[in-house]
Design a protein around this motif. Structure first.
Motif, short mmCIF file in Angstrom:
data_model
loop_
_atom_site.label_atom_id
_atom_site.label_comp_id
_atom_site.label_asym_id
_atom_site.label_seq_id
_atom_site.Cartn_x
_atom_site.Cartn_y
_atom_site.Cartn_z
N THR A 1 -6.99 -6.55 13.85
CA THR A 1 -7.21 -6.29 12.43
C THR A 1 -8.54 -5.57 12.20
N VAL A 2 -8.52 -4.61 11.30
CA VAL A 2 -9.72 -3.91 10.83
C VAL A 2 -9.79 -4.10 9.32
N TYR A 3 -10.94 -4.49 8.81
CA TYR A 3 -11.07 -4.73 7.37
C TYR A 3 -11.25 -3.44 6.58
N PHE A 4 -10.69 -3.44 5.37
CA PHE A 4 -10.89 -2.36 4.40
C PHE A 4 -11.56 -2.94 3.16
N PRO A 5 -12.57 -2.28 2.62
CA PRO A 5 -13.23 -2.83 1.42
C PRO A 5 -12.36 -2.79 0.18
N THR A 6 -11.48 -1.78 0.09
CA THR A 6 -10.60 -1.66 -1.08
C THR A 6 -9.25 -1.10 -0.64
N VAL A 7 -8.27 -1.25 -1.51
CA VAL A 7 -6.95 -0.67 -1.24
C VAL A 7 -7.06 0.84 -1.17
N ALA A 8 -7.86 1.42 -2.06
CA ALA A 8 -8.02 2.88 -2.06
C ALA A 8 -8.60 3.35 -0.73
N ASP A 9 -9.56 2.63 -0.21
CA ASP A 9 -10.15 2.99 1.08
C ASP A 9 -9.11 2.89 2.19
N MET A 10 -8.29 1.84 2.16
CA MET A 10 -7.25 1.66 3.16
C MET A 10 -6.29 2.86 3.17
N ARG A 11 -5.94 3.31 1.96
CA ARG A 11 -4.97 4.40 1.87
C ARG A 11 -5.56 5.75 2.26
N GLN A 12 -6.85 5.87 2.21
CA GLN A 12 -7.50 7.16 2.48
C GLN A 12 -7.91 7.32 3.95
N ARG A 13 -7.98 6.22 4.67
CA ARG A 13 -8.49 6.32 6.04
C ARG A 13 -7.51 7.06 6.95
N GLU A 14 -8.06 7.85 7.86
CA GLU A 14 -7.27 8.64 8.82
C GLU A 14 -7.76 8.34 10.23
N TRP A 15 -6.86 7.83 11.07
CA TRP A 15 -7.24 7.47 12.43
C TRP A 15 -7.01 8.60 13.43
N LYS A 16 -6.18 9.58 13.07
CA LYS A 16 -5.80 10.59 14.06
C LYS A 16 -6.97 11.46 14.50
N ASP A 17 -7.96 11.67 13.61
CA ASP A 17 -9.09 12.53 13.97
C ASP A 17 -10.37 11.74 14.24
N LYS A 18 -10.23 10.42 14.43
CA LYS A 18 -11.36 9.54 14.72
C LYS A 18 -12.41 9.50 13.60
N SER A 19 -12.00 9.83 12.39
CA SER A 19 -12.95 9.80 11.27
C SER A 19 -13.06 8.41 10.66
N ALA A 20 -12.16 7.49 11.05
CA ALA A 20 -12.19 6.15 10.46
C ALA A 20 -11.44 5.19 11.39
N TYR A 21 -11.47 3.92 11.02
CA TYR A 21 -10.80 2.87 11.78
C TYR A 21 -9.73 2.24 10.92
N THR A 22 -8.55 2.01 11.49
CA THR A 22 -7.45 1.43 10.72
C THR A 22 -6.82 0.21 11.40
N TYR A 23 -6.74 0.24 12.73
CA TYR A 23 -6.12 -0.85 13.48
C TYR A 23 -6.60 -0.75 14.92
#
Length: 405
Positions: free
Chosen positions: A36-58
């Motif tokens: 599990t990786v935490y998201f501060p908000t639902v909006a942040d969760m929906r905006q994160r992109e893992w494919k380019d290593k710009s964020a963490y999702t799982y």
């Protein structure tokens, strides 16, 4: 009075607000373990992109620990993108599953790593993907087998067990002429002996994919299973990365940490393995029990000139084979191997302990090769013991079990 069977309220412990101060730096990378990786908000969760290593999702999609390892491996091999998988064989399989479909054909060198051939003969055949084996020392043989269904050609330098070094640039050129992707099992070269993405040093000749068993030299301890797939083309990388995601592949944080800890010393270890292997190969070349030394850096060995052209570093790893004289029976060769004390019998290589395995080479090949002599093959992987100690071990086992004519 509380019921003694009530569960203690540890909410404050689980949700404790303390965070350590930022800015901590040390020689080793931090180990981040997560599903599990935490998201501060639902909006942040929906905006994160893992494919380019710009964020963490799982956790499977990456953590700071795995991202850093991927980037350092790209630096080692000259690539731009990397995905990590649980083993070297998983790297080979993921490439095939990401790029091939029913009706396609894959070509493999006849001296390829055995499990890669088994994959083609097993799972890929079940999926309706055909395969052919080509002679890697004869580019014309590769050209003759390329056809409208060929989608991927595997390369290996040197070949598994028999150690022939092919003309990599020419094989790549032949595939490019037909618009076919090339994938190289780069475990032996390890990003040190030669650059898979710049074979001739002019930036013009490169493979499309480099698969690497990090189990070997990057780990260096004989204790980690891991593989990598490195590319320089973003679209190709995305195909592999999406397949990687759909297969649910991932690596443990502690294993990633172990490889990260070993990487800074890979050049020193690789060179040490190389020096010892050459000393032992030279000794074998003087023994009447040996009819051929199979080591790319040894003059006269199959593909030596190709090794010189591509491996401008002058390095050649710590792996070599010898072909023992046909006069020795398999039982005698096995007794010789059993009689070694420092060399341990075991698969893999690149660790601190020297290894040895006898092979029935003819049973592993489909095509006849004029490059390799007749006899019984024994493969050696040099560890980090002294060359003199290993030579003494070879001498005592030879005297006991391989009588001279």
């Amino acid at each position: 009075m509380n019921d003694p069977h009530d569960t203690p309220d540890l909410t404050g412990l689980i949700h404790h607000p303390y965070l350590p101060p930022a800015g901590f730096e040390a020689p080793q990378v931090g180990v981040y373990k997560a599903s599990t990786v935490y998201f501060p908000t639902v909006a942040d969760m929906r905006q994160r992109e893992w494919k380019d290593k710009s964020a963490y999702t799982y956790g499977l999609h990456g953590t700071p620990t795995t991202y850093i390892l991927e980037e350092r491996l790209c630096a080692l091999e000259g690539g731009l993108q990397c995905v990590l998988v649980p083993s070297g064989l998983a790297a080979l399989a993921t490439v095939a599953l990401a790029l091939l479909k029913t009706g396609d054909e894959i070509l493999l060198p006849d001296n390829a790593y055995g499990p890669n051939k088994a994959l083609a003969e097993g799972e890929l055949r079940h999926y309706g993907i055909t395969h052919q084996y080509y002679d890697p020392m004869q580019p014309d043989d590769l050209s003759a087998r390329l056809n409208e269904r060929t989608r991927l050609v595997w390369l290996e330098a040197p070949g598994s067990v028999s150690m022939e070094f092919p003309d990599l640039p020419e094989l790549v050129r032949r595939c490019r002429q037909h618009g076919v992707l090339t994938a190289l099992d780069n475990t032996w070269g390890a990003g040190l002996a030669f650059q898979a993405f710049d074979l001739l040093g002019d930036g013009q000749c490169a493979v499309d994919i480099s698969a690497h068993a990090l189990t070997k030299y990057p780990s260096g301890g004989g204790d980690v299973l891991m593989g990598s797939i490195i590319t320089r083309d973003q679209a190709l990388h995305l195909k592999i990365k999406l397949c990687h995601m759909r297969l649910g592949l991932g690596v443990g944080a502690n294993d990633a940490e172990t490889v990260l800890r070993s990487l800074p010393s890979i050049g020193l270890r690789y060179a040490a393995h190389d020096r010892t292997a050459r000393a032992l190969a030279h000794w074998w070349g003087q023994q009447s029990a040996c009819v051929q030394v199979l080591h790319p850096a040894v003059p006269g060995a199959p593909g030596h000139a190709h090794w010189r052209a591509v491996c401008r570093s002058g390095l050649a790893a710590g792996l070599f084979s010898v072909m023992l004289h046909p006069r020795y029976s398999q039982a005698q060769v096995d007794a010789f191997v059993d009689g070694l004390k420092l060399f341990k019998i075991g698969y893999s290589w690149g660790g601190p302990v020297s290894l040895v395995v006898p092979y029935a080479l003819r049973s592993m090949r489909t095509l006849e090769s004029a490059e390799v002599a007749q006899g019984t093959l024994v493969r050696f992987s040099t560890g980090l013991e002294s060359a003199q100690a290993l030579l003494s071990d070879l001498q005592q086992a030879m005297q006991a079990h391989l009588p001279t004519a």
